[in-house]
Motif scaffolding. Structure first.
Motif, PDB file in Angstrom:
ATOM      1  N   SER A  18       0.853  -1.190   0.000  1.00 42.63           N
ATOM      2  CA  SER A  18       0.000   0.000   0.000  1.00 42.63           C
ATOM      3  C   SER A  18       0.890   1.242   0.000  1.00 42.63           C
ATOM      4  CB  SER A  18      -0.942   0.005   1.204  1.00 42.63           C
ATOM      5  OG  SER A  18      -0.228  -0.004   2.418  1.00 42.63           O
ATOM      6  N   TYR A  19       0.405   2.289  -0.643  1.00 42.38           N
ATOM      7  CA  TYR A  19       1.188   3.506  -0.820  1.00 42.38           C
ATOM      8  C   TYR A  19       0.311   4.735  -0.598  1.00 42.38           C
ATOM      9  CZ  TYR A  19       4.383   0.426  -3.421  1.00 42.38           C
ATOM     10  OH  TYR A  19       5.235  -0.596  -3.802  1.00 42.38           O
ATOM     11  N   LYS A  20       0.963   5.819  -0.221  1.00 47.68           N
ATOM     12  CA  LYS A  20       0.418   7.161  -0.341  1.00 47.68           C
ATOM     13  C   LYS A  20       1.136   7.818  -1.507  1.00 47.68           C
ATOM     14  CE  LYS A  20      -2.251   8.330   3.386  1.00 47.68           C
ATOM     15  NZ  LYS A  20      -3.593   8.967   3.306  1.00 47.68           N
ATOM     16  N   ILE A  21       0.372   8.386  -2.421  1.00 51.06           N
ATOM     17  CA  ILE A  21       0.963   9.120  -3.533  1.00 51.06           C
ATOM     18  C   ILE A  21       0.497  10.568  -3.420  1.00 51.06           C
ATOM     19  CG2 ILE A  21       1.260   9.261  -6.024  1.00 51.06           C
ATOM     20  CD1 ILE A  21       0.341   6.381  -6.238  1.00 51.06           C
ATOM     21  N   PHE A  22       1.438  11.489  -3.482  1.00 47.23           N
ATOM     22  CA  PHE A  22       1.122  12.903  -3.322  1.00 47.23           C
ATOM     23  C   PHE A  22       1.337  13.633  -4.648  1.00 47.23           C
ATOM     24  CE2 PHE A  22       2.717  11.289   0.743  1.00 47.23           C
ATOM     25  CZ  PHE A  22       1.676  11.639   1.590  1.00 47.23           C
ATOM     26  N   GLY A  23       0.312  14.357  -5.076  1.00 44.98           N
ATOM     27  CA  GLY A  23       0.433  15.236  -6.226  1.00 44.98           C
ATOM     28  C   GLY A  23       0.586  16.660  -5.734  1.00 44.98           C
ATOM     29  N   VAL A  24       1.735  17.271  -5.998  1.00 47.90           N
ATOM     30  CA  VAL A  24       2.029  18.631  -5.539  1.00 47.90           C
ATOM     31  C   VAL A  24       2.409  19.435  -6.777  1.00 47.90           C
ATOM     32  CG1 VAL A  24       3.368  20.038  -3.925  1.00 47.90           C
ATOM     33  CG2 VAL A  24       2.882  17.636  -3.376  1.00 47.90           C
ATOM     34  N   GLY A  25       1.404  20.006  -7.446  1.00 47.33           N
ATOM     35  CA  GLY A  25       1.661  20.647  -8.721  1.00 47.33           C
ATOM     36  C   GLY A  25       2.188  19.625  -9.708  1.00 47.33           C
ATOM     37  N   ASP A  26       3.352  19.902 -10.302  1.00 46.12           N
ATOM     38  CA  ASP A  26       3.932  18.950 -11.255  1.00 46.12           C
ATOM     39  C   ASP A  26       4.878  17.961 -10.575  1.00 46.12           C
ATOM     40  OD1 ASP A  26       6.039  20.613 -10.658  1.00 46.12           O
ATOM     41  OD2 ASP A  26       6.436  21.242 -12.718  1.00 46.12           O
ATOM     42  N   GLN A  27       4.930  17.979  -9.243  1.00 43.97           N
ATOM     43  CA  GLN A  27       5.762  17.047  -8.488  1.00 43.97           C
ATOM     44  C   GLN A  27       4.919  15.873  -7.980  1.00 43.97           C
ATOM     45  OE1 GLN A  27       9.202  17.513  -7.903  1.00 43.97           O
ATOM     46  NE2 GLN A  27       8.980  19.207  -9.353  1.00 43.97           N
ATOM     47  N   THR A  28       5.500  14.673  -8.005  1.00 43.27           N
ATOM     48  CA  THR A  28       4.838  13.488  -7.464  1.00 43.27           C
ATOM     49  C   THR A  28       5.780  12.814  -6.483  1.00 43.27           C
ATOM     50  OG1 THR A  28       3.660  13.144  -9.560  1.00 43.27           O
ATOM     51  CG2 THR A  28       3.679  11.305  -8.018  1.00 43.27           C
ATOM     52  N   ARG A  29       5.252  12.470  -5.315  1.00 42.70           N
ATOM     53  CA  ARG A  29       6.025  11.760  -4.308  1.00 42.70           C
ATOM     54  C   ARG A  29       5.208  10.564  -3.818  1.00 42.70           C
ATOM     55  NH1 ARG A  29       8.875  15.071  -6.146  1.00 42.70           N
ATOM     56  NH2 ARG A  29      10.360  16.501  -5.107  1.00 42.70           N
ATOM     57  N   ALA A  30       5.898   9.518  -3.381  1.00 40.87           N
ATOM     58  CA  ALA A  30       5.221   8.324  -2.877  1.00 40.87           C
ATOM     59  C   ALA A  30       5.879   7.868  -1.586  1.00 40.87           C
ATOM     60  CB  ALA A  30       5.267   7.193  -3.910  1.00 40.87           C
ATOM     61  N   THR A  31       5.059   7.344  -0.664  1.00 40.05           N
ATOM     62  CA  THR A  31       5.572   6.800   0.595  1.00 40.05           C
ATOM     63  C   THR A  31       4.924   5.447   0.869  1.00 40.05           C
ATOM     64  OG1 THR A  31       3.869   7.863   1.968  1.00 40.05           O
ATOM     65  CG2 THR A  31       5.915   9.096   1.568  1.00 40.05           C
ATOM     66  N   ARG A  32       5.595   4.673   1.696  1.00 40.74           N
ATOM     67  CA  ARG A  32       5.044   3.418   2.227  1.00 40.74           C
ATOM     68  C   ARG A  32       5.216   3.431   3.740  1.00 40.74           C
ATOM     69  NH1 ARG A  32       6.917  -2.167  -0.021  1.00 40.74           N
ATOM     70  NH2 ARG A  32       5.181  -2.730   1.355  1.00 40.74           N
ATOM     71  N   HIS A  33       4.304   2.731   4.436  1.00 36.99           N
ATOM     72  CA  HIS A  33       4.445   2.580   5.882  1.00 36.99           C
ATOM     73  C   HIS A  33       5.328   1.362   6.142  1.00 36.99           C
ATOM     74  CE1 HIS A  33       1.003   5.317   5.863  1.00 36.99           C
ATOM     75  NE2 HIS A  33       1.360   5.608   7.101  1.00 36.99           N
ATOM     76  N   ILE A  34       6.427   1.624   6.796  1.00 37.30           N
ATOM     77  CA  ILE A  34       7.443   0.593   6.984  1.00 37.30           C
ATOM     78  C   ILE A  34       7.296  -0.025   8.369  1.00 37.30           C
ATOM     79  CG2 ILE A  34       9.917   0.114   6.973  1.00 37.30           C
ATOM     80  CD1 ILE A  34       8.751   1.038   4.276  1.00 37.30           C
ATOM     81  N   PRO A  35       7.174  -1.382   8.470  1.00 36.32           N
ATOM     82  CA  PRO A  35       7.135  -2.012   9.787  1.00 36.32           C
ATOM     83  C   PRO A  35       8.491  -1.866  10.481  1.00 36.32           C
ATOM     84  CG  PRO A  35       7.065  -3.655   8.002  1.00 36.32           C
ATOM     85  CD  PRO A  35       7.050  -2.302   7.364  1.00 36.32           C
ATOM     86  N   PRO A  36       8.560  -2.065  11.813  1.00 33.97           N
ATOM     87  CA  PRO A  36       7.447  -2.522  12.669  1.00 33.97           C
ATOM     88  C   PRO A  36       6.537  -1.418  13.188  1.00 33.97           C
ATOM     89  CG  PRO A  36       9.449  -2.366  13.957  1.00 33.97           C
ATOM     90  CD  PRO A  36       9.844  -2.020  12.550  1.00 33.97           C
ATOM     91  N   ASP A  37       6.970  -0.143  13.121  1.00 33.23           N
ATOM     92  CA  ASP A  37       6.175   0.915  13.738  1.00 33.23           C
ATOM     93  C   ASP A  37       5.282   1.652  12.739  1.00 33.23           C
ATOM     94  OD1 ASP A  37       8.126   2.200  12.339  1.00 33.23           O
ATOM     95  OD2 ASP A  37       8.788   3.491  13.977  1.00 33.23           O
ATOM     96  N   GLY A  38       5.353   1.271  11.463  1.00 31.30           N
ATOM     97  CA  GLY A  38       4.478   1.885  10.473  1.00 31.30           C
ATOM     98  C   GLY A  38       4.861   3.293  10.079  1.00 31.30           C
ATOM     99  N   THR A  39       6.113   3.684  10.321  1.00 33.54           N
ATOM    100  CA  THR A  39       6.555   5.028   9.951  1.00 33.54           C
ATOM    101  C   THR A  39       6.557   5.178   8.437  1.00 33.54           C
ATOM    102  OG1 THR A  39       7.953   5.168  11.908  1.00 33.54           O
ATOM    103  CG2 THR A  39       8.448   6.680  10.102  1.00 33.54           C
ATOM    104  N   PRO A  40       5.937   6.248   7.897  1.00 27.86           N
ATOM    105  CA  PRO A  40       5.954   6.430   6.443  1.00 27.86           C
ATOM    106  C   PRO A  40       7.354   6.801   5.959  1.00 27.86           C
ATOM    107  CG  PRO A  40       4.918   8.319   7.513  1.00 27.86           C
ATOM    108  CD  PRO A  40       5.150   7.303   8.585  1.00 27.86           C
ATOM    109  N   LYS A  41       7.756   6.184   4.855  1.00 28.88           N
ATOM    110  CA  LYS A  41       9.086   6.417   4.301  1.00 28.88           C
ATOM    111  C   LYS A  41       8.942   6.651   2.805  1.00 28.88           C
ATOM    112  CE  LYS A  41      13.663   4.273   3.808  1.00 28.88           C
ATOM    113  NZ  LYS A  41      14.361   5.492   4.229  1.00 28.88           N
ATOM    114  N   GLU A  42       9.636   7.678   2.318  1.00 28.80           N
ATOM    115  CA  GLU A  42       9.566   7.969   0.889  1.00 28.80           C
ATOM    116  C   GLU A  42      10.230   6.864   0.083  1.00 28.80           C
ATOM    117  OE1 GLU A  42      10.376  11.635  -2.255  1.00 28.80           O
ATOM    118  OE2 GLU A  42      10.760  11.910  -0.103  1.00 28.80           O
ATOM    119  N   VAL A  43       9.588   6.509  -1.026  1.00 28.17           N
ATOM    120  CA  VAL A  43      10.095   5.472  -1.915  1.00 28.17           C
ATOM    121  C   VAL A  43      10.151   6.040  -3.329  1.00 28.17           C
ATOM    122  CG1 VAL A  43       9.235   3.566  -0.493  1.00 28.17           C
ATOM    123  CG2 VAL A  43       7.767   4.524  -2.291  1.00 28.17           C
TER     124      VAL A  43
END
Length: 250
Positions: free
Chosen positions: A161-186
């Motif tokens: 599962s991912y979060k994808i962010f659209g910020v104008g013409d920029q795109t960023r994606a993150t995933r929640h990384i175990p064990p604590d579920g901290t979101p990390k950019e991928v």
């Protein structure tokens, strides 16, 4: 005489909320006359308040109503009211996505006895900003039982599962990384960038986030016209750059 600073109104909380957004506000104050509007209070006279730009940074009914007022008064914004309001209505959002060929989980809307989808399903209110709008129930087996009408969608078990962010013409994606579920950019693959551009055009949004899951394909679970940018390394930089360019172009 130095040029006057543009007056920007942002619907958000002054004393709480996402620290990233408060960092953004500190930067904005260096080049704007920033006005923070309480996101749970409507401002019927917004059109007469002399704002050069309006931004909805909190996902609340009153803030959405103020976005509508801003657009009606032709105050520039990052997102359209129509697009933001459509994303708030789960049924309208999913129909819009499906009709444009964007994959969403199978869904239905109605009373319990009208629903033909079998478990596992998620049962939710139709509107995100209504009472209990973010509450949901997972039904793994048995018959469906609920009062009134509900939005029901197939529960897609995510391999990723991912979060994808659209910020104008920029795109960023993150995933929640175990064990604590901290979101990390991928890394943001081309398919994510293409999907983000497609949804930006579809809903007329300049700033938004997507919840997507991958299970024998990619499914869009949610479109949100307010972003957290949690886990994005250059979050404040790209957020400020988007607002700076939007204000300059207004």
């Amino acid at each position: 005489m130095p040029a006057s600073k543009p007056t920007i109104a942002i619907s958000y909380y002054e004393d709480r909320g996402n620290p990233l957004k408060h960092q953004l506000f500190d930067r904005l104050r260096s080049w704007t006359d920033l006005r923070i509007l309480h996101p749970e209070t409507e401002h019927p006279d917004l059109a007469e308040m002399g704002f050069d730009f309006y931004h909805m940074a909190a996902w609340r009914h009153a803030a959405l109503a103020d976005l509508r007022r801003a657009r009606k008064a032709e105050v520039p914004t990052l997102n359209s009211y129509h697009g933001a309001a459509t994303t708030e209505d789960r049924l309208a959002r999913c129909r819009t996505l499906r009709n444009e060929g964007v994959r969403v989980p199978p869904f239905e809307f109605g009373r319990a006895e009208q629903i033909t989808l079998g478990p596992p399903v998620l049962v939710k209110p139709r509107h995100e900003l209504g009472d209990g709008g973010h509450e949901f129930r997972v039904v793994y087996s048995g018959s469906l039982e609920f009062d009134g009408e509900r939005f029901v969608e197939r529960y897609v078990v995510p391999r990723r599962s991912y979060k994808i962010f659209g910020v104008g013409d920029q795109t960023r994606a993150t995933r929640h990384i175990p064990p604590d579920g901290t979101p990390k950019e991928v890394e943001t693959p081309r398919r994510f960038r293409e999907l983000t551009a497609e949804i930006a055009d579809l809903f007329d949004l300049g700033l938004f986030e997507l919840d997507v899951v991958v299970h024998k394909g990619l499914y869009v679970i949610d479109v949100n016209p307010v972003v957290s940018l949690a886990g994005v390394d250059d979050a404040v930089d790209i957020y400020e750059s988007l607002l700076r360019e939007a204000v300059r172009s207004a």
